[in-house]
Design an enzyme around this catalytic site. Structure first.
Site: not given
Length: 593
Positions: A292, A296, A509
């Site tokens: 994650e 990002d 995400s």
């Protein structure tokens, strides 16, 4: 027989209270918050150790929040004379400062429990007071009993209570105290929404950076699709983008360098700044790199380069596997991050922030969710655009079975499960699309809040959508709730470098940092012209900004044994108004690429 005894006891209690003096009545403990049952998936395991330490955060009412909200709407509404005149840190703090009477009464209460008010840990606006106390003292102060609760699926443990009380005289002077009744979503207080789709198990990139297919998305693909290619940021020294990290998700510099070598060669020598909050870490052991966190920073940075990127790593991932001495972690990452960011100066605060973490709304106590949402409004008033991914479970919230959608209010009602903070009206929630000719991806989180009413800025769009679907799903969602997401972006088949390997990853995400990076470039163009950044996006988005987006009109977000909501022309609770078109946004704002 038991029921009769209860009636007798209640009658006696009522008589005793009636006979008490007014002063005694005002000091009588009354329940401030309670849970009708242990949240689904948790069981009461044992009593909490009396000397286990808990950090309690006491939220005092923000006396002029209505004025802050009014100012937020005015500075964010393109039709208002105050548009763009964002508030300073000091102006925001003045509006959210508690009333002196609230401060006095809460301080007196704390003094009565042995605290020295001169040494209390307070937020800059004094609307939060933080104390660290052993369980036995917290139980005395809150007239409650803390227990250790165990998550059935993981064995993780958490110290919480099912209710807590305050003296009656404090009721109007305390908004919320946590950790008490907040168990968090599923098995963690915060959860990422990304998932590895494909593992090539080979180092480096397997094809050219601009080789784009429905199953292979790179930075170059997004630049082409969203029309940012060729734009060179003009004021990277003045414009910044912030990326939140939780749950020991570490963003790895070696992976970033390898990613830039493969996909953004011009950025190969650049890095992101790391800020550690409340014991946060960013361990650079390659085996600890987080998918994650890497997703990002690689895409927020790759699209917005050379705009400075800030990665905040916030400590605390309650609950965790306990040892014999420490049964739990009682940190609240939402609050710890907000404490830090709200304390930043105007020069330190990024104009755009993206977050890819969230909970099922129902797992966050309503009073705490409202307070967190109000804190996010403070950032909007200061000119920050906040993006939150909408979740990866369609209308089923973050329930990983996607088909067990039951309320935890004691009624065990089948219901769609909205996500938080995506449901907060002061943030811009980002849903997901798939394929280069974009359609809604089937996991795109979306629906309607059970906590927050439909805000004025989106009433027209929500009412129009509900009129189209008629009685479909009546009883499964709140027709008067805040609808989300607001926008969308691609959320499948992103190529990232993860622990030295080139892999595919997906989730909303991925959508959130992608959309945020485009808006960060818009803010760059605005600042370069001496104009303020967009700030809270939604009033602009719902009034005029939607015209500069790519409307997504097909696909749906199934869950809870339904086909979910359907995407269609205009706003919908699957993809919002759609994905960004940078060139159209600049034209709408009278800017040049």
């Amino acid at each position: 027989m038991v029921r009769l005894q209860s009636y007798v006891l209640l009658g006696f209690t009522a008589f005793a209270l009636a006979a008490a003096s007014p002063a005694t009545k005002r000091r009588t403990p009354l329940i401030k918050d309670s849970l009708p049952q242990v949240p689904r998936g948790w069981t009461l395991h044992r009593a909490a150790p009396a000397h286990h330490m808990i950090k309690l955060r006491i939220g005092l009412p923000q006396s002029n929040f209505a004025e802050l909200e009014k100012a937020l709407h005015e500075v964010s509404d393109p039709a208002h004379p105050r548009y763009g005149a964002h508030l300073s840190k000091e102006e925001v703090e003045e509006l959210v400062a508690p009333h002196p009477e609230s401060l006095d009464l809460v301080e007196d209460w704390l003094i009565s429990h042995g605290f020295d008010v001169a040494t209390l840990d307070r937020s800059p606006a004094k609307d939060w007071i933080t104390i660290i106390v052993p369980v036995h003292q917290a139980e005395s102060m809150l007239d409650t009993k803390y227990n250790v609760y165990k998550h059935e699926a993981t064995g993780m443990e958490l110290v919480r209570t099912q209710s807590y009380s305050l003296p009656e005289y404090l009721f109007e002077h305390v908004d919320v105290i946590q950790p008490t009744t907040m168990f968090g979503g599923g098995m963690r207080a915060m959860d990422t929404t990304s998932h590895i789709e494909l593992d090539d198990s080979e180092p480096g990139a397997s094809a050219a950076a601009d080789d784009c297919t429905n199953t292979r998305i790179t930075v170059a693909c997004l630049q082409d699709l969203y029309k940012t290619k060729g734009y060179v940021p003009k004021v990277p020294g003045k414009n910044k983008i912030g990326i939140t990290g939780y749950l020991e998700q570490y963003a790895n510099f070696a992976d970033l360098k390898q990613f830039y070598q493969a996909y953004v060669p011009a950025a190969v020598d650049s890095k992101f700044d790391v800020k550690l909050i409340h014991g946060g870490k960013n361990d650079q052991n390659l085996s600890l790199a987080g998918e994650e966190a890497n997703l990002d920073v690689q895409y927020a940075g790759g699209i917005s380069y050379p705009t400075p990127n800030i990665f905040w790593s916030t400590g605390g991932s309650p609950p965790f596997i306990p040892d014999l001495v420490t049964p739990t972690n009682t940190n609240e990452p939402y609050a710890d991050w907000l404490d830090y960011v709200l304390g930043l100066s105007a020069e330190e605060l990024p104009q755009t922030i993206t977050t890819s973490y969230g909970d099922d709304e129902q797992t966050v106590p309503r009073d705490y969710a409202i307070r967190v949402c109000n804190e996010l409004a403070q950032l909007g008033a200061r000119g920050v655009t906040l993006f939150y991914s909408s979740g990866d479970f369609g209308v089923g919230g973050n329930n990983k079975t996607r088909n067990t959608c039951i309320t935890n209010d004691g009624t065990n009602t089948v219901s769609f499960l909205p996500a938080f903070p995506a449901s907060c009206p002061y943030v811009t929630a980002v849903g997901g699309t798939t394929n280069l000719t974009e359609v809604a991806v089937n996991f795109s989180g979306g629906g309607f809040s059970n906590y927050f009413p439909t805000p004025d800025y989106q009433k027209k769009e929500v009412e129009s959508y509900l009129e189209k679907i008629g009685s479909t799903y009546d009883g499964l969602y709140n027709r008067t709730g805040r609808g989300y997401p607001d926008v969308a972006a691609l959320g499948t088949s992103f190529r990232i470098i993860y622990q030295g390997r080139d892999v595919g990853i997906g989730g909303t995400s991925a959508s959130s940092p992608a959309f945020a990076a485009v808006i960060s470039l818009v803010n760059d163009a605005l600042i370069a012209k001496g104009r303020p950044p967009l700030g809270w996006l939604n009033p602009w988005l719902y009034s005029t900004g939607y015209a500069a987006l790519n409307d997504i009109t097909s696909g749906s977000n199934p869950g809870c044994n339904t086909t979910g909501f359907a995407a269609g022309p205009g706003w919908d609770p699957v993809t919002g108004f759609g994905s960004p078109n940078f060139e159209k946004i600049l034209a709408l704002l009278d800017l040049e690429k």
